[in-house]
Design an enzyme around this catalytic site. Structure first.
Site, PDB file in Angstrom:
ATOM      1  N   HIS A 284      28.904  29.225 -98.016  1.00 33.41           N
ATOM      2  CA  HIS A 284      28.339  30.575 -98.166  1.00 33.41           C
ATOM      3  C   HIS A 284      29.435  31.635 -98.228  1.00 33.41           C
ATOM      4  CE1 HIS A 284      24.575  28.660 -97.326  1.00 33.41           C
ATOM      5  NE2 HIS A 284      24.919  28.347 -96.096  1.00 33.41           N
TER       6      HIS A 284
ATOM      7  N   HIS B  12      20.312  27.734 -98.965  1.00 35.01           N
ATOM      8  CA  HIS B  12      20.642  26.320 -99.087  1.00 35.01           C
ATOM      9  C   HIS B  12      19.852  25.666-100.221  1.00 35.01           C
ATOM     10  CE1 HIS B  12      21.024  27.438 -94.783  1.00 35.01           C
ATOM     11  NE2 HIS B  12      22.183  26.822 -94.907  1.00 35.01           N
TER      12      HIS B  12
END
Length: 333
Positions: free
Chosen positions: A57, A219
């Protein structure tokens, strides 16, 4: 799958080693367990902020360590929570004697592992407060969560709470301002493509050429629905309106707008979306006092974006403007 990597098993370690050589004046990196901390830390007498979660991320969270933001970040494997012992190591690396605030995105693994680490730190005599970030309005429960997911709003929590800690606020006061930001920020995202975790070699999901996933998680978790890709202005409206409705924003409110890329979206497209979002907020009578546009909470190479809106007060605005010096955010310092 085409990625600039060596062995998939070494991606996180080698990336952290690269981060260390790129920002030696800002960061200190340890690898076993993996922790990224301030080069000048721990700062004696200062409340420390620690966050973390699965890698993939970036620049969240490792790129947000430094003056005015996090004191330490704990990166787990790609899309996988760090273990409690790693989080405890992050607390130990950050603690300057005034206690530690843990900023935790609402994913089940993160919540459980940070909770265990908080108990272990408490047993060592370190006062700990935990603030849960759950800004995603898309779905109430998802693959990785009970309750709302924590997504790009984490950047705003970390900046504002980090500035409060930097100015010398006490442990409970820093936790309170972080909680206040969580209550005042809402986000929602959309994906135009899936992403590929290096060790899997397969996309997390696939979409048709003209299809998007509205309300996607970071995700690749499913969102509200799949639908044909609309023009940019219409997509912005479909993301922004649920955010504002849930936030119960009223005409005259001052807000901060974050237009966040998911990793594979060109800045030109993000700025185009920022134009549309700024205009729509104005139509609702909201004053856009600050904006941030770029890739801050990504999902590897996913194409897409998220929009976050924070209702500001005078204190939050001053803390947002306060000096910050991290790899990903830098102003006034």
């Amino acid at each position: 799958m085409k990625k600039i990597i060596n062995d998939p098993a070494d991606v996180v370690r080698e990336s952290l080693e690269g981060l260390a050589v790129a920002f030696p004046d800002t960061l200190r990196v340890q690898l076993d367990p993996a922790v990224v901390s301030r080069a000048d830390g721990p700062v004696t007498g200062k409340v420390a902020l620690v966050s973390g979660g699965g890698s993939g991320h970036e620049p969240l969270h490792t790129g947000l360590v430094g003056l005015g933001m996090l004191d330490a970040a704990v990166p787990g494997p790609v899309f996988t929570s760090p273990t409690p012992d790693a989080v405890l190591a992050g607390v130990q690396a950050a603690d300057g004697g005034a206690g530690v605030v843990l900023l935790v995105k609402n994913y089940t693994g993160d919540v459980l592992n940070f909770e265990v680490a908080a108990e272990l730190a408490g047993a060592e005599g370190v006062p700990v407060r935990t603030v849960l970030i759950d800004d995603d309005v898309a779905v109430e429960d998802s693959t990785f969560t009970a309750g709302r997911r924590g997504i790009a709003g984490a950047v705003l929590v970390e900046k504002i709470a980090g500035a409060a800690a930097e100015r010398g606020d006490g442990l409970d006061a820093v936790a309170e301002i972080a909680t206040r930001v969580v209550r005042g920020v809402r986000s929602m995202g959309a994906a135009l493509s899936g992403c590929t975790v290096p060790h899997s070699g397969e996309p997390s999901f696939t979409l048709a050429e003209d299809e998007i996933e509205l309300g996607i998680g970071v995700h690749g978790e499913p969102g509200r629905r799949r639908m044909p890709l609309p023009p940019a202005d219409a997509l912005v409206a479909q993301l922004l309106d649920p955010v504002l409705d849930d936030l119960r924003a009223e005409a005259g409110d001052r807000v901060l707008l974050l237009v966040n890329g998911m990793g594979g979206t060109p800045l030109a497209e993000l700025h185009l979306a920022a134009r549309a979002a700024h205009g729509r907020l104005g139509e609702r009578g909201l004053q856009v006092s600050r904006m941030l546009v770029g890739n801050y909470v990504t999902a590897l190479e996913m194409q897409g974006m998220s929009l976050s809106v924070l209702r500001l007060d005078d204190e939050m605005l001053a803390l947002w403007d306060a000096p910050v010096r991290t790899p990903a955010l830098r102003w006034g310092a």
